[in-house]
Scaffold this active site. Structure first.
Site, PDB file in Angstrom:
ATOM      1  N   TRP A   8      34.577  86.186  45.386  1.00 24.65           N
ATOM      2  CA  TRP A   8      34.285  85.115  46.351  1.00 24.65           C
ATOM      3  C   TRP A   8      34.971  83.832  45.938  1.00 24.65           C
ATOM      4  CZ3 TRP A   8      30.557  83.593  50.298  1.00 24.65           C
ATOM      5  CH2 TRP A   8      30.318  82.218  50.355  1.00 24.65           C
ATOM      6  N   ASP A  11      35.185  76.059  47.674  1.00 24.68           N
ATOM      7  CA  ASP A  11      35.899  74.784  47.640  1.00 24.68           C
ATOM      8  C   ASP A  11      37.182  74.801  46.804  1.00 24.68           C
ATOM      9  OD1 ASP A  11      33.437  74.226  48.714  1.00 24.68           O
ATOM     10  OD2 ASP A  11      32.879  72.730  47.224  1.00 24.68           O
ATOM     11  N   SER A  71      32.261  72.086  41.760  1.00 21.74           N
ATOM     12  CA  SER A  71      33.544  71.496  42.147  1.00 21.74           C
ATOM     13  C   SER A  71      33.879  70.222  41.373  1.00 21.74           C
ATOM     14  CB  SER A  71      33.543  71.195  43.639  1.00 21.74           C
ATOM     15  OG  SER A  71      33.543  72.384  44.390  1.00 21.74           O
ATOM     16  N   ARG A 137      27.236  65.560  42.471  1.00 16.67           N
ATOM     17  CA  ARG A 137      28.264  66.561  42.204  1.00 16.67           C
ATOM     18  C   ARG A 137      29.630  66.196  42.789  1.00 16.67           C
ATOM     19  NH1 ARG A 137      24.324  68.957  45.480  1.00 16.67           N
ATOM     20  NH2 ARG A 137      24.909  69.406  47.642  1.00 16.67           N
ATOM     21  N   ASP A 138      30.603  67.027  42.396  1.00 24.66           N
ATOM     22  CA  ASP A 138      31.954  67.052  42.967  1.00 24.66           C
ATOM     23  C   ASP A 138      32.764  65.801  42.626  1.00 24.66           C
ATOM     24  OD1 ASP A 138      30.825  69.309  44.125  1.00 24.66           O
ATOM     25  OD2 ASP A 138      30.481  68.338  46.058  1.00 24.66           O
ATOM     26  N   TRP A 276      29.693  77.698  55.163  1.00 20.67           N
ATOM     27  CA  TRP A 276      28.406  78.203  54.688  1.00 20.67           C
ATOM     28  C   TRP A 276      27.622  78.840  55.840  1.00 20.67           C
ATOM     29  CZ3 TRP A 276      28.619  78.549  49.774  1.00 20.67           C
ATOM     30  CH2 TRP A 276      29.220  77.555  48.990  1.00 20.67           C
TER      31      TRP A 276
END
Length: 326
Positions: A8, A11, A71, A137-138, A276
């Site tokens: 899988w 991002d 990410s 995050r990210d 998603w």
């Protein structure tokens, strides 16, 4: 299109230029066609068309990222190619399982990467108390004359989405600066993922992927969106004065967009070509997910971002077919 050889992907991460090559990482679960503990897959290209797959760059193998290497971004430094990512852990406190997201650094030579000893370099404890430690995050990093800057997605404990800004002189010791942008209207979702901040023309652009915008008047057809706000930014006071939110693409399946500035001065963007909680037909063949073709971004006179396939894609054309009108 970049797609997984197995497993899988979602991002794009670490889209960057290092030692003459374009590096593209991506969220990767190599053991299943379903989402799972995130790794960083890795591929490189000299022309944005042909991609060579390298070994996995990051795996969730440390105390601070045992539940996922989420990410992030990458940057070329004097010490090598630096990856900045979100380390995820689940911890039980007072009988309740909590998720914590913090920002971490790995350093490499373009092929192999090693996590630094003092991770995480940014944890939620340095932010105001009403900011989320679970939804943080990210990170996207860039360099200016006075050091490095980084933006990350966050939200307040009462559910207000925002992008927060940090500064460091050396990529290791970071300080919280401010909220770069936030939703004061209540119209633009509950969490802003995958932020990116860059100059385009004479304006500054903050792109992000909001979760929770309702479909309305033909807009926002996806379950989650990706878009941008355009404005003016002043580094002396870290103020970003901007306009309203616009989607990059009013079609489907263009999420978690990340950009980089190439050696020709172009701002190149790439996104995840799935969404998603949607149908993913390749799962029947044992894999899932792909990234979009790279697109060059330019800014129109009315501050709208225009996207075109990168010029290099013309080399794939074999035949010109014209249909003339009668």
């Amino acid at each position: 299109h970049v797609a997984p050889q197995v497993g899988w992907i979602n991002d794009p991460n670490g889209f960057s230029y290092y030692e003459g090559m374009v590096h593209l990482f991506y969220q990767f679960h190599p053991y299943s066609k379903e989402w799972g503990p995130m790794h960083w897959g890795h591929c490189v290209s000299s022309d944005l068309i042909k991609w060579e797959y390298y070994p996995v760059a990051l795996a969730p193998d440390m105390k601070y990222d045992m539940d996922g290497c989420f990410s992030g971004s990458a940057i070329e430094t004097d010490e090598g190619h630096m990856l900045v990512y979100t380390g995820v852990t689940h911890e039980e406190n007072d009988g309740k399982k909590n998720e914590y997201q913090n920002q971490c650094v790995a350093l490499g030579d373009g092929k192999s990467y090693k996590k630094i000893e003092n991770n995480p370099v940014i944890n939620g404890e340095i932010m105001p108390q009403n900011f989320s430690r679970e939804h943080f995050r990210d990170p996207k990093v860039w360099k200016e004359d006075d050091g490095y800057y980084l933006v990350a997605g966050n939200k307040t404990n009462d559910g207000k989405p925002q992008v927060v800004l940090f500064h460091s002189k050396d990529m290791y010791d970071w300080r919280y600066v401010s909220v770069l942008a936030e939703d004061v209207t209540g119209k633009y979702g509950t969490m802003w993922e995958c932020p990116d901040f860059f100059k385009l023309g004479d304006k500054y652009v903050l792109s992000f992927s909001p979760q929770g915008i309702e479909k309305k008047d033909g807009k926002y057809p996806n379950l989650f969106q990706t878009g941008y706000i355009v404005g003016d930014y002043d580094y002396s006071n870290n103020k970003f004065e901007h306009g309203t939110f616009n989607e990059f693409d009013n079609g489907h399946d263009f999420y978690a967009v990340q950009t980089f500035l190439d050696d020709k001065g172009r701002r190149i963007a790439i996104g995840w070509m799935d969404m998603w909680e949607s149908d993913m037909p390749t799962k029947k063949d044992g894999w899932c997910g792909a990234l979009t073709l790279p697109r060059e971004l330019t800014l129109s006179s009315d501050n709208k971002i225009m996207m075109n396939p990168v010029e290099e894609l013309k080399t794939l054309r074999e035949e010109c077919i014209l249909q003339e009108e009668n």
